[in-house]
Design an enzyme around this catalytic site. Structure first.
Site, PDB file in Angstrom:
ATOM      1  N   SER A 176       6.331  -3.113  -3.102  1.00 50.16           N
ATOM      2  CA  SER A 176       5.317  -2.444  -2.293  1.00 50.16           C
ATOM      3  C   SER A 176       4.132  -2.060  -3.163  1.00 50.16           C
ATOM      4  O   SER A 176       4.256  -1.890  -4.380  1.00 50.16           O
ATOM      5  CB  SER A 176       5.909  -1.180  -1.659  1.00 50.16           C
ATOM      6  OG  SER A 176       4.911  -0.336  -1.123  1.00 50.16           O
ATOM      7  N   TYR A 191      11.037   6.632  -2.116  1.00 50.57           N
ATOM      8  CA  TYR A 191      10.766   5.250  -1.723  1.00 50.57           C
ATOM      9  C   TYR A 191       9.914   4.540  -2.783  1.00 50.57           C
ATOM     10  O   TYR A 191      10.237   3.422  -3.207  1.00 50.57           O
ATOM     11  CB  TYR A 191      10.053   5.241  -0.378  1.00 50.57           C
ATOM     12  CG  TYR A 191       9.546   3.891   0.078  1.00 50.57           C
ATOM     13  CD1 TYR A 191      10.382   2.991   0.732  1.00 50.57           C
ATOM     14  CD2 TYR A 191       8.210   3.516  -0.124  1.00 50.57           C
ATOM     15  CE1 TYR A 191       9.909   1.759   1.162  1.00 50.57           C
ATOM     16  CE2 TYR A 191       7.734   2.290   0.308  1.00 50.57           C
ATOM     17  CZ  TYR A 191       8.590   1.411   0.949  1.00 50.57           C
ATOM     18  OH  TYR A 191       8.122   0.193   1.370  1.00 50.57           O
TER      19      TYR A 191
END
Length: 282
Positions: free
Chosen positions: A174, A187
């Site tokens: 990401s 995360y």
């Protein structure tokens, strides 16, 4: 895609595509050219979002595709129907990707059906917004790491024994691995781990001729967004990047295809950045 997304949220992870408005765009834009003819791919989190878009694109390019997913059975059925419509053979397996034995059993089922696995796309993930780091519970921390990075380890360990020269592993990281996200500290940490995992694994497997790369999406309109953020945040999702809008799953899937096929035969240990123009290192 328009910038306009109506306020909405979902109360379960990783979210359901059928409940989203507008629906994410997952269909491939171009005709296939047989770049994955006779290949077998496994895509975790393949029922919806980026995983669905990759599954359908892979099928259009000639692959048979097994999708591993949590419990979004309706989304998974739709994805299998689309794989079949593209001329591929689809297979779906529901499991907890953070359970090593479940992953091993699922990979064996795929091998039993198709005889081999040539491509692994590690895409499954979850995220939970927390304004304060102190509020991240031990249970949340363990769950996020088990799904996002342990699951990738387990899948790689399960497939490696039968992968051969020319096969490919693609890990979905990401943009948060590069610049963080202060409401998604756990995360973001897992996505940074995936980046390091990709680089280390690519070096380890180079001598076998197995390539390992990553894709680091920016704000992409997937079920994880309304399942993670409050409705008012969803309404403005993706508008802060240079292109001024969220990306679509079918704008990420071609990056995954490129890394899966022989077009990228001299690329390993690298990361592609479909992120709407955000300039980051690495």
């Amino acid at each position: 895609m328009s910038k306009d997304i109506p306020a909405q949220e979902q109360d379960h992870q990783p979210g359901t595509e059928a409940e989203m408005e507008p629906k994410p765009e997952f269909m491939p834009v171009y005709a296939g050219s047989g770049r994955l003819k006779d290949k077998v791919a496994v895509i975790t989190g393949g029922d919806s979002g980026i995983g669905r878009a990759a599954a359908v694109l892979f099928a259009r390019e000639g692959a048979n595709v097994a999708i591993l997913y949590k419990d979004e059975h309706g989304d998974a059925d739709t994805t299998i129907d689309m794989i079949d419509a593209e001329g591929g053979e689809g297979m779906k397996i529901a499991l907890d990707i953070g359970d090593k034995q479940a992953v091993e059993a699922a990979i064996q089922q795929v091998i039993d059906r198709f005889g081999r696995i040539n491509i692994l796309v590690n895409n499954a993930a979850e995220q939970h917004v927390q304004d304060n780091v102190e509020d991240i519970s031990e249970d949340q921390l363990l769950r996020t790491f088990k799904t996002n990075i342990f699951g990738q380890f387990f899948a790689v360990q399960a497939v490696l024994g039968q992968m051969e020269q020319g096969d490919s592993i693609i890990n979905i990281t990401s943009v948060t691995a590069f610049r963080g996200q202060d409401q998604l500290v756990d995360y973001s940490s897992t996505k940074g781990a995936i980046l390091a995992f990709t680089r280390a694994l690519s070096s380890k497997l180079a001598e076998r001729g197995i390539r390992v790369n990553a894709v680091a999406p920016g704000p992409i309109w997937t079920p994880l967004i309304p399942a993670s953020f409050p409705a008012d945040k969803v309404e403005s999702f993706g508008q802060n990047v240079p292109l001024g809008r969220p990306g679509q799953p079918n704008e990420v899937a071609p990056c995954i295809l490129f890394l899966a096929c022989q077009d990228s035969s001299y690329i390993t240990g690298q990361t592609l950045h479909p992120n709407g123009g955000e300039l980051i290192g690495g």
